[in-house]
Design an enzyme around this catalytic site. Sequence first.
Site, PDB file in Angstrom:
ATOM      1  N   TRP A 177     -20.547   4.967  34.283  1.00 17.43           N
ATOM      2  CA  TRP A 177     -20.247   6.368  33.947  1.00 17.43           C
ATOM      3  C   TRP A 177     -19.269   6.996  34.916  1.00 17.43           C
ATOM      4  CZ3 TRP A 177     -21.292   7.017  29.249  1.00 17.43           C
ATOM      5  CH2 TRP A 177     -22.402   6.377  28.675  1.00 17.43           C
TER       6      TRP A 177
ATOM      7  N   HIS B 179     -10.546   5.697  43.948  1.00 20.36           N
ATOM      8  CA  HIS B 179     -10.026   6.444  45.101  1.00 20.36           C
ATOM      9  C   HIS B 179      -8.888   5.638  45.728  1.00 20.36           C
ATOM     10  CE1 HIS B 179     -13.488   4.454  47.705  1.00 20.36           C
ATOM     11  NE2 HIS B 179     -12.889   3.593  46.912  1.00 20.36           N
TER      12      HIS B 179
ATOM     13  N   ARG C 182     -11.335   8.538  37.282  1.00 20.95           N
ATOM     14  CA  ARG C 182     -12.792   8.665  37.223  1.00 20.95           C
ATOM     15  C   ARG C 182     -13.200   8.928  35.781  1.00 20.95           C
ATOM     16  NH1 ARG C 182     -14.342  10.997  42.578  1.00 20.95           N
ATOM     17  NH2 ARG C 182     -13.041   9.720  43.938  1.00 20.95           N
TER      18      ARG C 182
ATOM     19  N   GLN D 266      -4.805  11.569  44.908  1.00 23.00           N
ATOM     20  CA  GLN D 266      -5.412  11.669  46.236  1.00 23.00           C
ATOM     21  C   GLN D 266      -4.376  11.330  47.290  1.00 23.00           C
ATOM     22  OE1 GLN D 266      -8.875   9.098  46.520  1.00 23.00           O
ATOM     23  NE2 GLN D 266     -10.223  10.768  45.923  1.00 23.00           N
TER      24      GLN D 266
ATOM     25  N   VAL E  75     -17.240   5.288  56.490  1.00 23.53           N
ATOM     26  CA  VAL E  75     -17.035   5.956  57.783  1.00 23.53           C
ATOM     27  C   VAL E  75     -18.384   6.215  58.468  1.00 23.53           C
ATOM     28  CG1 VAL E  75     -14.793   7.063  57.414  1.00 23.53           C
ATOM     29  CG2 VAL E  75     -16.868   8.156  56.529  1.00 23.53           C
TER      30      VAL E  75
ATOM     31  N   ALA F 234     -10.289   8.070  59.275  1.00 23.37           N
ATOM     32  CA  ALA F 234      -9.707   8.016  57.942  1.00 23.37           C
ATOM     33  C   ALA F 234     -10.023   9.318  57.232  1.00 23.37           C
ATOM     34  CB  ALA F 234     -10.283   6.841  57.161  1.00 23.37           C
TER      35      ALA F 234
HETATM   36  N1  DAH Z   1     -12.579   8.109  49.043  1.00 23.60           N
HETATM   37  C1  DAH Z   1     -13.304   9.376  49.142  1.00 23.60           C
HETATM   38  C2  DAH Z   1     -13.449   9.966  47.744  1.00 23.60           C
HETATM   39  O1  DAH Z   1     -12.766   9.567  46.845  1.00 23.60           O
HETATM   40  C3  DAH Z   1     -12.594  10.327  50.031  1.00 23.60           C
HETATM   41  C4  DAH Z   1     -12.656   9.917  51.467  1.00 23.60           C
HETATM   42  C5  DAH Z   1     -13.698  10.362  52.281  1.00 23.60           C
HETATM   43  C6  DAH Z   1     -11.681   9.091  51.999  1.00 23.60           C
HETATM   44  C7  DAH Z   1     -13.768  10.004  53.595  1.00 23.60           C
HETATM   45  C8  DAH Z   1     -11.762   8.704  53.328  1.00 23.60           C
HETATM   46  C9  DAH Z   1     -12.816   9.184  54.120  1.00 23.60           C
HETATM   47  O2  DAH Z   1     -10.863   7.901  53.894  1.00 23.60           O
HETATM   48  O3  DAH Z   1     -12.868   8.809  55.436  1.00 23.60           O
HETATM   49  O4  DAH Z   1     -14.231  10.848  47.556  1.00 23.60           O
END
Ligand code: DAH
Length: 352
Positions: free
Chosen positions: A156, A183, A209, A223, A266, A320
């Site tokens: 989903w 992402h 998504r 993004q 992270v 990140a």
């Molecule tokens: N990939 C996460 C999202 O799509 C966003 C994200 C959060 C990227 C924390 C990062 C991070 O690099 O450290 O919601």
Amino acid sequence: MTSDVIKKLNKIYAEALEEVGKGKLYAQRRVELEIKYLGRKGKLNDVFKEMAVLSDSARKEVGVLANKLKSDLKLQLGQAQLQNKKSATTITFDETIPGARPKIGSLHPITQFLERIMAVFSTLGFEIVEDREVETTVYNFDKLNIAFDHPARDMWDTFYIKIKNKKEKIKNKEESSLVLRTHTSPVQIRAMEKRRPPVRLVVPGRVYRHEATDASHETNFYQLEGLVIDRNISVANMIYVLHTVLKQLFGDKVKIRIRPSFFPFVEPGHEVDMSCIICEQKGCSVCSGTGWLEMLGAGMVHPVVLKNMKVDPDKYSGFAFGMGVDRLIMLYHGINDIRLSYSGDLRFLKQF
Ligand code: DAH
């Protein structure tokens, strides 16, 4: 006999003049009339044939008249067409009206804004990296420490791609299957396959998504991912970079705060908020009265992820972050529906 022929000629001439005077004489009509009256098989030439029976002197008389009528008619036709042209130009041409301007396109508002963000990161020494939108689950999830039973892997949330004749692979999520990346984070791993620390990079790009769309949700959006790895990188570096970037984009008055959050890739993980630029923290509908806007996710790169990048977590550390570009644009331009950017509606696009 002679007078009959002369009468005929005059009659044809009068008839021709009447036709010439009727309506506007455009080029095509002129040619039609020329053929009808002056052509080899035209009406005037028909009369010439009847001249054979006439006496020499009569034939000469009629011949002179016929030729005169012919050249007169030619003249009339020419003038009539000229007249028509003149009236056409005087009515329709106004030299004071500006010429038709060619329509010039422009860069899409998302592209324009991404260029702004990337210019800011470039001045901070970040490299810009791009990669594929169709990813494997290994890169999109596993290598980022996203557990097999993490809800983000649910059908989903995620667009899985059916591989022909390998449908069973999608059912069995343990094996790698293809997804439209959810992402830009997998590019952290991809980029580190070709680089060694120190690195400073940002990754702009489309993500997908499985969403029900509304004013703040789209099935595809942009993004911007960031990754910094070096010796002695700390949360302080992360705060400095993110604050600098947000100030450059939204103005010097901007404040930021970080809150603890969870992302599997992270540790510790943070949510970064920016002081509301609409009400300057007095409280408004955009910030739901809190004075703060959620801007991005961030954190210190998880040791497991560093290992997946073949980077030694005892020697190096990094931070990140990932931000939703559309949200930033909406805030920046005061746009209230995310779907407008993807609608292709020129009334919207021409405003940028
Ligand atoms: N990939 C996460 C999202 O799509 C966003 C994200 C959060 C990227 C924390 C990062 C991070 O690099 O450290 O919601």
